[in-house]
Design a protein around this motif. Structure first.
Motif, PDB file in Angstrom:
ATOM      1  N   UNK A   7      -2.390 -39.405 -24.068  1.00  0.00           N
ATOM      2  CA  UNK A   7      -1.484 -38.142 -25.013  1.00  0.00           C
ATOM      3  C   UNK A   7      -0.229 -38.608 -24.977  1.00  0.00           C
ATOM      4  N   UNK A   8       0.608 -38.421 -23.552  1.00  0.00           N
ATOM      5  CA  UNK A   8       1.730 -37.879 -23.284  1.00  0.00           C
ATOM      6  C   UNK A   8       2.774 -38.647 -23.228  1.00  0.00           C
ATOM      7  N   UNK A   9       2.298 -39.774 -23.586  1.00  0.00           N
ATOM      8  CA  UNK A   9       3.201 -41.650 -23.480  1.00  0.00           C
ATOM      9  C   UNK A   9       2.903 -41.785 -24.338  1.00  0.00           C
ATOM     10  N   UNK A  10       1.810 -41.165 -25.334  1.00  0.00           N
ATOM     11  CA  UNK A  10       2.338 -41.361 -26.734  1.00  0.00           C
ATOM     12  C   UNK A  10       3.407 -40.539 -27.642  1.00  0.00           C
ATOM     13  N   UNK A  11       3.432 -38.815 -27.471  1.00  0.00           N
ATOM     14  CA  UNK A  11       3.949 -38.154 -27.115  1.00  0.00           C
ATOM     15  C   UNK A  11       5.408 -38.274 -27.233  1.00  0.00           C
ATOM     16  N   UNK A  12       5.477 -38.964 -26.037  1.00  0.00           N
ATOM     17  CA  UNK A  12       7.217 -38.915 -25.472  1.00  0.00           C
ATOM     18  C   UNK A  12       7.278 -40.152 -26.507  1.00  0.00           C
TER      19      UNK A  12
END
Length: 623
Positions: free
Chosen positions: A25-30
């Motif tokens: 999720x964090x990589x997608x948001x980034x």
């Protein structure tokens, strides 16, 4: 025990799985943030790893050998715990693009340049056709009209095509403006060149052309087209008539009214300038021409008054639409100058009456526009209205009052504005009152300077000096009162105003006492004795005021320090006057009386102050 160990391993596995999902999720948001903020990110250090996309390393659950748990990896994009070696992107303000890179800039430049070149070409074509004798005059005019209509129609066609495609440029405006300019050239041809229609009819035709242009500008919401239409018609007027005068002035008024109705100056400040400033210049030039012939026309007053009224309406409308508007104040000031000049070139009676009417009209306007439903208008506009009222009132006094009562009239003006400031409690009115009070103070100085020497005092008008001193004292008192009742005035300004009012009151009272002495002396055929007695009494009066200040200050702790300083300062001024002026000017019994009375007042003041101070002290504690 084995069940608990299995539960721990199961929880570790679920924790590792949750961490993997959080990393994803964090990589997608980034990645989403990177795509959204790509325009703001200018540069990232080349040696640093990618801050917006970090590889996800799955965590393999293992059996812990100690109760210590390794800290979880940081989710990319979290501001509080960046991983080692990560470099945040450096953000800077994007540089301003060059003028030619801005949207629509090149189109506007080319459109304006094309309009100018086309218009010059049309003018050259008309001139060449006249020189070479091409076509008959009627056909030339008809072709000019057809060209003008074609250019305006072309503007409509281009505008329609751009609207259907969702685009907008300056090309339609340039075409329409060129067409209206060509129409103005036709008006010049039928009036000035060929003389087919009278000058008034030519101005009427020009006004009709301008009105259609303004209606089109309102429909297109184009300030540029409105400005070009108004400027073209205004500058055309003297060419059509062949001279400056009443016809041109009235034409500019009609044109300005049409421009005001087209928009009301709301959001179009350049139109307000275009419909007011050139028209004001033409009215002033017309006044100068007629005044040079010795026969100034009253129609110039009507034109200037109408321009001023239109400028005022436009300024109020623009001020209600935009609180920071200052263009309306500037155009109103310019239009009013033409009105004041129009009154100024006439006879004394009309000049004075006109100035007075302007002063009253703008005073009423200030009162009406300072509150609902019309106001409150922006402060710059209210200040301009008040300043015009004050200046007009002063001009009325100086132009119409007899020389003996000019200072009296100025003081009455200042007194009226001070009373208005107390009544309305308006800061703008207070500023106007302060300005007129300054002018009144300068005018009043003619009285105290005349009482320095006996010879000048003999020739001075003691009656007007006495009356002016009473008015000046009233101005000082009302001025201090108005500063106290108007909200938003800093405390130090109020304190300085009270001190200035006290000083002014003492000065005016001294002049009044000397004036009474001169009047009594003249009645008794002893002018010199009256002059000396007045100065001696003025010194004694100042000492009495000093004693009152010293005793009055003890009644309240809040004003004790100020009253003490003022009282001691006034006592010092009285003693200085006694030794520096009275000793050299007074003689005989008056000098003796002045010194004795002043000395006794000093002694009495000191004794009374000491007793009053003892009464204000708290009683000593008894054991």
């Amino acid at each position: 025990m084995s069940n608990q160990l299995q539960d721990v391993r199961r929880l570790e596995g679920e924790f590792a799985d949750a961490m993997n999902r959080m990393y994803a999720v964090g990589n997608g948001l980034a990645r989403m943030r990177a795509s959204l903020e790509m325009s703001d990110v200018v540069e990232t250090a080349p040696s640093a790893p990618n801050a917006l996309s970090l590889p996800v390393t799955p965590v393999t659950p293992v059996t812990p050998v100690s109760p210590a748990v390794s800290p979880p990896a940081t989710v990319p994009g979290a501001p509080s715990s960046a991983p080692p070696g990560r470099t945040e992107p450096v953000r800077t303000m994007a540089p301003m693009p060059s003028w030619w890179q801005r949207e629509g800039a090149v189109t506007r430049v080319l459109a304006v340049a094309g309009a100018v070149v086309t218009l010059v070409g049309i003018a050259m074509l008309l001139a060449l056709a006249m020189q070479q004798g091409w076509f008959v005059p009627e056909l030339r005019v008809a072709l000019g009209v057809a060209l003008a209509v074609a250019l305006v129609g072309g503007g409509h066609v281009v505008r329609g095509r751009e609207s259907s495609r969702g685009r907008s440029s300056a090309a339609p405006v340039a075409l329409a403006a060129t067409g209206y300019a060509a129409g103005y050239l036709d008006v010049i041809a039928v009036t000035t060149v060929y003389g087919w229609v009278p000058r008034v009819a030519g101005l009427t035709i020009a006004a009709a052309v301008a009105v259609t242009g303004l209606l089109l500008a309102r429909r297109w919401s184009s300030q540029l087209l409105a400005v070009l239409t108004v400027l073209g018609a205004t500058l055309l007027a003297p060419v059509v008539t062949g001279e400056l005068g009443d016809e041109v002035s009235l034409f500019t008024v009609v044109l300005s009214a049409a421009a005001l109705l087209a928009r009301g100056d709301r959001g179009w400040p350049m139109l307000a300038v275009a419909r007011t400033i050139p028209a004001t210049g033409l009215v002033l030039l017309g006044i100068a021409v007629t005044e040079g012939d010795g026969t100034p026309s009253t129609l110039a007053i009507a034109a200037a008054a109408a321009l001023t009224g239109l400028a005022l309406v436009g300024a109020v409308s623009a001020g209600r639409h935009h609180r920071g508007d200052v263009v309306g104040s500037a155009t109103l000031a310019a239009a009013t100058i033409s009105l004041l000049v129009a009154f100024g070139v006439h006879g004394e009676t009309l000049r004075t009456t006109g100035f007075a009417l302007v002063a009253v009209a703008f005073a009423v306007t200030l009162a009406v526009t300072s509150r609902s439903p019309i106001g409150p208008v922006p402060t710059p506009l209210a200040t301009t209205v008040g300043a015009i009222s004050g200046v007009s009132a002063l001009l009325a006094v100086m132009s119409g009052a007899p020389e003996r009562w000019v200072v009296t009239g100025i003081l009455l003006t200042a007194l009226g504005y001070a009373a208005a400031a107390v009544t309305t409690r308006s800061r703008v009115t207070l500023w106007v009152a302060a300005g007129t009070a300054v002018v009144a103070s300068v005018a009043y100085l003619t009285h105290p300077t005349a009482y320095v020497e006996l010879g000048q005092a003999r020739d001075h008008d003691a009656t007007s000096a006495l009356f002016d001193s009473l008015l000046a004292g009233g101005v000082a008192a009302l001025g201090a009162w108005s500063v106290d009742v108007v909200r938003g005035i800093p405390a130090h300004v109020r304190r300085v105003t009270r001190i200035a009012a006290l000083i002014a009151g003492l000065a005016t009272s001294a002049v009044a006492v000397i004036s009474v002495g001169l009047l009594v002396g003249d009645a008794l055929s002893a002018t010199s004795a009256g002059f000396l007695a007045g100065h001696a009494l003025a010194t004694v009066l100042w000492m009495l005021a000093s004693a009152w200040l010293l005793l009055h200050g003890l009644q309240a702790e809040s004003r004790r320090a100020l009253s003490l300083r003022l009282g001691l300062g006034l006592a010092a001024v009285s003693v200085a006057k006694l030794f520096l002026f009275d000793l050299a000017t007074l003689d005989g019994l008056w000098r003796v009386l002045a010194f004795i009375v002043t000395g006794l007042l000093l002694l009495a003041s000191g004794t009374a102050y000491a007793k009053a101070l003892d009464r204000t002290r708290p009683p000593a504690a008894t054991t």
